[in-house]
Structure formats: C-alpha cells, structure tokens
Design a protein around this motif. Structure first.
Motif, PDB file in Angstrom:
ATOM      1  N   PHE A  78      52.304  14.052  43.794  1.00  0.00           N
ATOM      2  CA  PHE A  78      52.052  12.746  43.188  1.00  0.00           C
ATOM      3  C   PHE A  78      53.302  12.174  42.522  1.00  0.00           C
ATOM      4  CE2 PHE A  78      47.846  14.071  43.993  1.00  0.00           C
ATOM      5  CZ  PHE A  78      47.069  12.923  44.048  1.00  0.00           C
ATOM      6  N   CYS A  79      53.316  10.853  42.391  1.00  0.00           N
ATOM      7  CA  CYS A  79      54.430  10.182  41.719  1.00  0.00           C
ATOM      8  C   CYS A  79      53.871   9.213  40.677  1.00  0.00           C
ATOM      9  CB  CYS A  79      55.277   9.416  42.723  1.00  0.00           C
ATOM     10  SG  CYS A  79      54.407   8.054  43.520  1.00  0.00           S
ATOM     11  N   THR A  80      54.692   8.856  39.706  1.00  0.00           N
ATOM     12  CA  THR A  80      54.336   7.820  38.721  1.00  0.00           C
ATOM     13  C   THR A  80      55.418   6.766  38.795  1.00  0.00           C
ATOM     14  OG1 THR A  80      53.252   9.404  37.255  1.00  0.00           O
ATOM     15  CG2 THR A  80      53.918   7.325  36.272  1.00  0.00           C
ATOM     16  N   LEU A  81      55.011   5.534  38.998  1.00  0.00           N
ATOM     17  CA  LEU A  81      55.995   4.463  39.021  1.00  0.00           C
ATOM     18  C   LEU A  81      55.411   3.205  38.410  1.00  0.00           C
ATOM     19  CD1 LEU A  81      56.273   2.751  42.438  1.00  0.00           C
ATOM     20  CD2 LEU A  81      54.957   4.830  42.274  1.00  0.00           C
ATOM     21  N   GLY A  82      56.304   2.310  37.992  1.00  0.00           N
ATOM     22  CA  GLY A  82      55.817   1.088  37.366  1.00  0.00           C
ATOM     23  C   GLY A  82      56.942   0.140  37.018  1.00  0.00           C
ATOM     24  N   LEU A  83      56.552  -1.029  36.548  1.00  0.00           N
ATOM     25  CA  LEU A  83      57.512  -2.050  36.126  1.00  0.00           C
ATOM     26  C   LEU A  83      57.484  -2.160  34.611  1.00  0.00           C
ATOM     27  CD1 LEU A  83      56.989  -4.795  38.818  1.00  0.00           C
ATOM     28  CD2 LEU A  83      59.218  -3.963  38.115  1.00  0.00           C
ATOM     29  N   LEU A  84      58.648  -2.084  33.986  1.00  0.00           N
ATOM     30  CA  LEU A  84      58.767  -2.293  32.543  1.00  0.00           C
ATOM     31  C   LEU A  84      59.493  -3.617  32.326  1.00  0.00           C
ATOM     32  CD1 LEU A  84      59.150   1.023  33.032  1.00  0.00           C
ATOM     33  CD2 LEU A  84      59.190   0.944  30.558  1.00  0.00           C
ATOM     34  N   VAL A  85      58.939  -4.447  31.434  1.00  0.00           N
ATOM     35  CA  VAL A  85      59.496  -5.773  31.180  1.00  0.00           C
ATOM     36  C   VAL A  85      59.960  -5.865  29.735  1.00  0.00           C
ATOM     37  CG1 VAL A  85      59.081  -8.255  31.407  1.00  0.00           C
ATOM     38  CG2 VAL A  85      57.743  -6.656  32.787  1.00  0.00           C
ATOM     39  N   ASN A  86      61.185  -6.369  29.550  1.00  0.00           N
ATOM     40  CA  ASN A  86      61.732  -6.554  28.200  1.00  0.00           C
ATOM     41  C   ASN A  86      61.060  -7.775  27.569  1.00  0.00           C
ATOM     42  OD1 ASN A  86      63.243  -6.743  25.893  1.00  0.00           O
ATOM     43  ND2 ASN A  86      65.158  -7.255  26.915  1.00  0.00           N
ATOM     44  N   SER A  87      59.838  -7.551  27.094  1.00  0.00           N
ATOM     45  CA  SER A  87      59.029  -8.646  26.571  1.00  0.00           C
ATOM     46  C   SER A  87      57.927  -8.030  25.726  1.00  0.00           C
ATOM     47  CB  SER A  87      58.440  -9.400  27.769  1.00  0.00           C
ATOM     48  OG  SER A  87      57.174  -9.900  27.482  1.00  0.00           O
ATOM     49  N   GLY A  88      57.568  -8.687  24.639  1.00  0.00           N
ATOM     50  CA  GLY A  88      56.521  -8.145  23.776  1.00  0.00           C
ATOM     51  C   GLY A  88      56.275  -9.080  22.616  1.00  0.00           C
ATOM     52  N   SER A  89      55.539  -8.600  21.624  1.00  0.00           N
ATOM     53  CA  SER A  89      55.163  -9.473  20.504  1.00  0.00           C
ATOM     54  C   SER A  89      56.383  -9.962  19.710  1.00  0.00           C
ATOM     55  CB  SER A  89      54.184  -8.748  19.576  1.00  0.00           C
ATOM     56  OG  SER A  89      54.755  -7.546  19.099  1.00  0.00           O
ATOM     57  N   ARG A  90      57.511  -9.244  19.778  1.00  0.00           N
ATOM     58  CA  ARG A  90      58.697  -9.671  19.019  1.00  0.00           C
ATOM     59  C   ARG A  90      59.293 -10.962  19.578  1.00  0.00           C
ATOM     60  NH1 ARG A  90      63.710  -5.970  18.767  1.00  0.00           N
ATOM     61  NH2 ARG A  90      64.608  -7.910  18.013  1.00  0.00           N
ATOM     62  N   TYR A  95      56.081 -19.158  20.308  1.00  0.00           N
ATOM     63  CA  TYR A  95      54.812 -19.287  21.042  1.00  0.00           C
ATOM     64  C   TYR A  95      53.649 -18.966  20.117  1.00  0.00           C
ATOM     65  CZ  TYR A  95      57.694 -19.159  25.267  1.00  0.00           C
ATOM     66  OH  TYR A  95      58.616 -19.420  26.235  1.00  0.00           O
ATOM     67  N   LEU A  96      52.451 -19.087  20.656  1.00  0.00           N
ATOM     68  CA  LEU A  96      51.263 -18.655  19.915  1.00  0.00           C
ATOM     69  C   LEU A  96      51.281 -17.137  19.836  1.00  0.00           C
ATOM     70  CD1 LEU A  96      48.506 -20.912  21.536  1.00  0.00           C
ATOM     71  CD2 LEU A  96      49.145 -20.929  19.132  1.00  0.00           C
ATOM     72  N   SER A  97      51.028 -16.593  18.666  1.00  0.00           N
ATOM     73  CA  SER A  97      51.006 -15.138  18.503  1.00  0.00           C
ATOM     74  C   SER A  97      49.829 -14.548  19.288  1.00  0.00           C
ATOM     75  CB  SER A  97      50.862 -14.806  17.012  1.00  0.00           C
ATOM     76  OG  SER A  97      50.763 -13.420  16.853  1.00  0.00           O
ATOM     77  N   GLY A  98      50.082 -13.471  20.030  1.00  0.00           N
ATOM     78  CA  GLY A  98      49.003 -12.791  20.752  1.00  0.00           C
ATOM     79  C   GLY A  98      49.126 -12.846  22.267  1.00  0.00           C
ATOM     80  N   ILE A  99      50.191 -13.464  22.789  1.00  0.00           N
ATOM     81  CA  ILE A  99      50.337 -13.597  24.247  1.00  0.00           C
ATOM     82  C   ILE A  99      50.490 -12.216  24.910  1.00  0.00           C
ATOM     83  CG2 ILE A  99      51.857 -14.450  26.085  1.00  0.00           C
ATOM     84  CD1 ILE A  99      52.306 -16.963  24.399  1.00  0.00           C
ATOM     85  N   ALA A 100      51.327 -11.354  24.322  1.00  0.00           N
ATOM     86  CA  ALA A 100      51.543 -10.014  24.905  1.00  0.00           C
ATOM     87  C   ALA A 100      50.229  -9.229  24.926  1.00  0.00           C
ATOM     88  CB  ALA A 100      52.598  -9.254  24.105  1.00  0.00           C
ATOM     89  N   HIS A 101      49.413  -9.389  23.883  1.00  0.00           N
ATOM     90  CA  HIS A 101      48.099  -8.736  23.813  1.00  0.00           C
ATOM     91  C   HIS A 101      47.210  -9.233  24.960  1.00  0.00           C
ATOM     92  CE1 HIS A 101      44.581  -7.444  20.949  1.00  0.00           C
ATOM     93  NE2 HIS A 101      44.684  -6.685  22.012  1.00  0.00           N
ATOM     94  N   PHE A 102      47.238 -10.531  25.217  1.00  0.00           N
ATOM     95  CA  PHE A 102      46.480 -11.127  26.325  1.00  0.00           C
ATOM     96  C   PHE A 102      46.954 -10.572  27.669  1.00  0.00           C
ATOM     97  CE2 PHE A 102      44.082 -14.129  23.946  1.00  0.00           C
ATOM     98  CZ  PHE A 102      43.195 -14.747  24.824  1.00  0.00           C
ATOM     99  N   ARG A 214      51.314  -7.716  16.437  1.00  0.00           N
ATOM    100  CA  ARG A 214      51.173  -7.179  17.800  1.00  0.00           C
ATOM    101  C   ARG A 214      49.804  -7.526  18.388  1.00  0.00           C
ATOM    102  NH1 ARG A 214      50.130  -2.291  20.500  1.00  0.00           N
ATOM    103  NH2 ARG A 214      49.375  -1.245  18.648  1.00  0.00           N
ATOM    104  N   PHE A 215      48.820  -7.694  17.501  1.00  0.00           N
ATOM    105  CA  PHE A 215      47.473  -8.045  17.954  1.00  0.00           C
ATOM    106  C   PHE A 215      47.276  -9.553  17.854  1.00  0.00           C
ATOM    107  CE2 PHE A 215      47.054  -3.698  16.200  1.00  0.00           C
ATOM    108  CZ  PHE A 215      46.662  -3.043  17.365  1.00  0.00           C
ATOM    109  N   CYS A 216      46.501 -10.090  18.769  1.00  0.00           N
ATOM    110  CA  CYS A 216      46.252 -11.538  18.774  1.00  0.00           C
ATOM    111  C   CYS A 216      45.370 -11.917  17.590  1.00  0.00           C
ATOM    112  CB  CYS A 216      45.554 -11.929  20.078  1.00  0.00           C
ATOM    113  SG  CYS A 216      45.186 -13.677  20.182  1.00  0.00           S
TER     114      CYS A 216
END
Length: 516
Positions: A78-90, A95-102, A214-216
C-alpha cells in the motif's frame, strides 16, 4: 486406526529423547537432510535490500507550473499520497473567517468527474483505499491510502477533488449543518483542550495570522457560499503553493502521474492572476482571553468529572525553521506532564517535571501538560493546568514558578531522558506510513527539502543544558499569553501573572497574597 499409520520419520520408532538424538530431519519430507543445511537443488533465495542513500532519501521534483512532487520509497503493498496546500485559517484576514473549516468538510464531495461522494468512495474501494482531509492553521491536506497499483486512479481523483469540486448548494448546506453541530459539540465536550488551544492562539497573536479562529464562527456559516469559496481558492489553490507527496511509490511514476493530471489543468474557479495573497508574518502580542463558563454539569453520569477551571499560560518560542526549534522540542519533552490519573509504566512521562514537581506534590491538580505549537514564522510553548475553582490562584502560581524554574539548572539525567524520549517518539511515529507522508509533505512545503530522521536524532543528541537555559531566558523576556475557562472568580489579573513571570521565583505579587 492410529496404530496402523506408518511413522513419519524414516528412522526406527523412538521417543522424545530419541528424537533429540536423531541426526536426521524428522519432518517427514526432507529425505534425511538436517534442518541446519539447505535443501539440495533448491534455488538460492534473493532477499530484498536497499543499499546506500536510496533507503532514506526523499526525492523532490518541481514541475513547470511550480508544483512540487515529493516521494519516499517504503516497502509494502500500500501507499499513502496526497496534496498539501499552503493555505489555512491564518490566510483568512481579508476573507470571512471559517473558509478553511468549510473546505475541510467539503473535501471529497462531488467533482467534475464524480457525481457524488459515494462514487469517489466506490472508486477508492476498488483499490482498498480510504481518504481524509485535515485543515490546520497553515496547511490543508488531502490524503489517500490505497494499493500502490491504483496510483494512476488515485492521482487523477485527487486532482479532481482539489481543483474541480462542484461545491453544490446542497453540499454547502449540509456542510453548514455539520459545522454548527461540531461547534455545539466543542462547547459541550468534557475535554476543553481544543477550545483552550484556540483561546491561547487568539491571546498570543491578537487578530493576526495564527491567532485567527480555526473554527468557523456560527454567525459566518450562512454567509459562506460558492462565490466566497471560489474567491479564496483562486488566490490560494495555485500550483506553486502545493506539494504532491507520496510514500511507498516510485518517484518517476508519481512524477508521470503529476504531469498527466496536475499540469495544465484548468480549475473550476478559473486561472486568473492571483491577488490579495496574504504574506503576513505572525506578530506576537501576548494578552489574555477569558471565558466565564459554568463547568459544573459538563460531564454528568455515574462518575461525573468535578467542576474544574482551566488555565493555559504560553510564551513565544520559535519557528520550526530556526535552530532553536530542537532545544524547545527537548524542553517540551522534559516538562511533559498529563492527567492526575495515569496507569504509569515506561514511556508514560512519569519522570517529567510536571509530574514530579506538580502532579505528585499537589493532589488537587487534575491536569498539568506542556504543549509546543510551531509554525514557519513563530512558535508557542504553553502549559495547560486544571483544578477546582477555589484553587485557581495557587494553580497559576505553581505554573508561573515552573516557567521560572525552566531557566534554572537542568540535571544531566533528566536532559538525557528527555532527549531519549524525544528520539524514541520521533522514530516510533515514523514507523507509520501516513505519518511519514505528512512529515514529507509539510517539510517540502515549508523548505523544499526534508531533514531525515537520523539527522534530527543527531541534532537532538547535540542539545546541551546551556542551550535549554539560553532559549528559556530569551522566551521569558516576552509578555505571556493567557487563556482561562470556567469559574474565574479567583483568577489573578494579567498584570500579576506578568509580574510573576518577570520575578526571580515566579511568585504572584505579595499584595495579592494577603487576601487568601
């Protein structure tokens, strides 16, 4: 019938003692060859081996569009792979707070190719796959674990999930309901640690970067729609802010799949020029966030948890890119701590300072735990403590004294124990494939390279008691960040806590002590 059966051994019948004396193999199929010798005519076994750097190396390739592809080979089906994006609540200041949570809740829903979440899960199921999305203050991570043979399908699916989500009205409405439920649950939970972590960040970095929620917030759940999400995604979901990381796959194969599905793909929000990308550096402010709350009925039942007041005191440490990050990690391990009840045993941290100096000496303390949060431009070392509301003043003083004692003498035995425990924890965590994946992804996202476990172990071994004293002395010059939750009648003022952390012994001002 048993008596009629022929003996398995070609030797004359013998008992257990005779079997030990018999030089031949008594398994019945060896033709008299002893077990110590290889079978005649059997092919020579070839063992899998990875020599030299190949065994440890994390390979990184940058595509023409700026997307980085990082992989770490690991034996297994098995393998584990994914995309990590330099984006978050910071990044939500504009913007409106809570987008990353959405976005975390909307992940792996319908896309341009898949009509529903069920279709995505059925596609992954064919390759024994599972998926997950986690949003933190500075990173959003979409991950899949599946059979390595399904690599092409999985990368295609990930590209679709990240760059071409439908974000239908129905899905957004379901996400609003899920977030409202999560926020209610957060306030009713007996363990307030996630809430206190939010509060200490808000106090330490008032209204900037990692101090943003971090939470909406409940009031924003109805305001966030497809248009708001697309506006955010247009700025932050760009290839130069992404890393495709994989563990358990060949690097060349992963790069080929990335070129096939992530190069020249038009996202659903369009590929116009990015504007308003927030590159703010975290500004440590210090301060206090208090929430008066009745905690008497948090956990009802046959064995209810008593009413507790929770305090978290923190000071700015350093970013994970700085050299002092390793001494801070050792210091955090040396402080350790936990709950007042523990089953004990090796590796449980029963010899850490918060157990020896706090929980073992003050029976009324329910919890004393050290935490270290680190980001690319700042860090926060904090101690969380909880006790009966009547003991709040003593509890605060005990914690401030522990902070002052950090700058004192560090015993050789406790330092070596903390370093060994940190190395042990690091190596045990990196036995897990998903943990290696996250480590590869986060390090490459921040630095374009990866420090390998043996390099980190060397850095940990090199930490001296003088390094601990140096980083603590520097840390104690900052204003504290304080989060308090529960019945706060006896909570000392912020100025008194600050004065205690500036004193030689960590004691609260005497004028306050007269009214005990």
């Amino acid at each position: 019938m048993a008596a009629a059966m022929a003996p398995l051994c070609p030797c004359p019948p013998h008992g257990a003692a005779g079997a030990r004396r018999c030089g031949r193999s008594c398994s019945g199929g060896g033709g008299g060859v002893p077990l110590t010798r290889p079978l005649p005519g059997a092919p020579q076994p070839v063992f899998a081996a990875a020599g030299g750097r190949e065994r440890f190396e994390t390979r990184v390739t940058t595509l023409e569009n700026g997307l980085r592809v990082a992989s770490q080979n690991k034996f297994g089906q098995f393998c584990t792979l994914g995309l990590l994006v330099n984006s978050g609540s910071r990044h939500e200041a504009k913007y409106l707070s809570g987008i990353a949570h959405f976005l975390e809740k909307l992940a792996f829903s319908s896309t341009a190719r898949f009509a529903s979440k069920d279709e995505i899960l059925l596609t992954l199921e064919k390759h024994g796959g599972i998926c997950d999305c986690q949003a933190s203050r500075d990173t959003i991570m979409y991950a899949v674990s599946a059979d390595a043979k399904g690599l092409d399908t999985v990368v295609n699916l990930l590209a679709d999930v990240v760059l071409r989500p439908r974000l239908s009205d129905e899905e957004i409405e379901m996400t609003r309901m899920a977030i409202r439920f999560e926020l209610e649950d957060l306030n009713m939970r007996p363990d307030p640690e996630p809430l206190l972590t939010e509060m200490i960040h808000a106090a330490a970095y008032r209204e900037n970067t990692v101090g943003l929620n971090r939470f909406c917030p409940v009031e924003n759940t109805d305001k966030i729609d497809r248009e708001v999400l697309h506006s955010y995604l247009r700025n932050y979901y760009t290839p130069d802010r992404m890393v495709l990381a994989g563990v358990g796959i060949e690097h060349e194969q992963l790069v080929e799949c990335a070129k096939k599905y992530l190069l020249g793909v038009e996202p659903v929000w369009g590929s116009g020029k990015t504007k308003d990308v927030d590159g703010s550096v975290a500004q440590y402010t210090g301060g206090i966030v208090k929430v008066e709350k009745d905690m008497s009925d948090v956990s009802l039942g046959p064995t209810p948890i008593p009413e507790l007041t929770h305090i978290m005191i923190g000071l700015e440490s350093c970013s994970f890119l700085e050299e002092d990050f390793i001494p801070f990690a050792v210091l955090n391990m040396m402080m350790g701590g936990g709950g007042s009840f523990s089953a004990g045993g090796p590796g449980k941290g029963m010899f850490t300072r918060l157990y020896l100096n706090v929980l073992n000496r003050h029976h009324w303390m329910y919890n004393a735990t050290s935490y270290h949060h680190s980001y690319e431009d700042t860090g926060l070392l904090c101690i969380h403590a909880s006790a009966d509301p009547k003991q709040v003043r003593e509890m605060v003083e005990i914690i401030t004294r522990e902070f002052i004692l950090m700058a004192g003498a560090v015993g050789e035995v406790e330092l070596e124990r903390a370093k060994t425990q940190l190395k042990s924890m690091l190596m045990m965590n990196l036995e897990s494939r998903p943990v290696i994946f996250e480590d590869v992804g986060r390090q490459v996202l921040a630095t374009n390279t990866r420090k390998l476990p043996h390099e980190l172990c060397t850095l940990i071994s090199d930490v001296k008691s003088a390094d601990i004293k140096r980083v603590v002395t520097k840390m104690l010059r900052n204003k504290p960040a304080v989060a308090a939750l529960g019945d706060l009648t006896d909570l000392p003022t912020y100025e008194h806590i600050q004065a205690a952390l500036s004193s030689k012994d960590g004691r609260l001002p005497r004028m306050y002590r007269l009214f005990r």
